[in-house]
Design a protein around this motif. Sequence first.
Motif: not given
Length: 165
Positions: A7-27
């Motif tokens: 449940g915790v993993a599901r709840n924080i996944s939007p935050f981490f997915v968005t953060l991962l996309l930010v990191l990928l966009s800055l490569l």
Amino acid sequence: MLHRLDGVARNISPFFVTLLLVLLSLLPLRITGFASIVPEVALIGVFFWSVHRPDLMPIWAVFIIGFVHDLLAGGAWGPGIVGLLIAHALVVWQHRFFLAASFVLIWCVFMLVAAVSMALTWLLTCLAMMAYIDPEPVFFQFLMTVAVYPVLAWFFLRGQRLFQR
């Protein structure tokens, strides 16, 4: 215990997915001129999750996403954070409006919110740098962001359905 962790993993996944996309966009991709038109994926993620699951994109997550983006982008610290916080606040303020809205209407509202957020970020960056920055790249970045929104929204919707199982 495992159910609670899931449940915790599901709840924080939007935050981490968005953060991962930010990191990928800055490569650094070493494509001439590409950096100035990379879509604002942080804005797309914050907007999407603030519309569809505002409980999974709290204000502290928006702040951290903006902070990481500003920190790694190498520009002024703060304008990106403020732009994302304004976008989040606008969406959360009118959350009831989105409950029965169609995708096309949500996309149109995204265009307006993105225009306000990116224009404000540009203005605050000019003020922080104490210099006039050409707004043309920001305009093309806005167009790319609006064009990419439906694609990322489709992936986010698929991910959200997976998390609901």
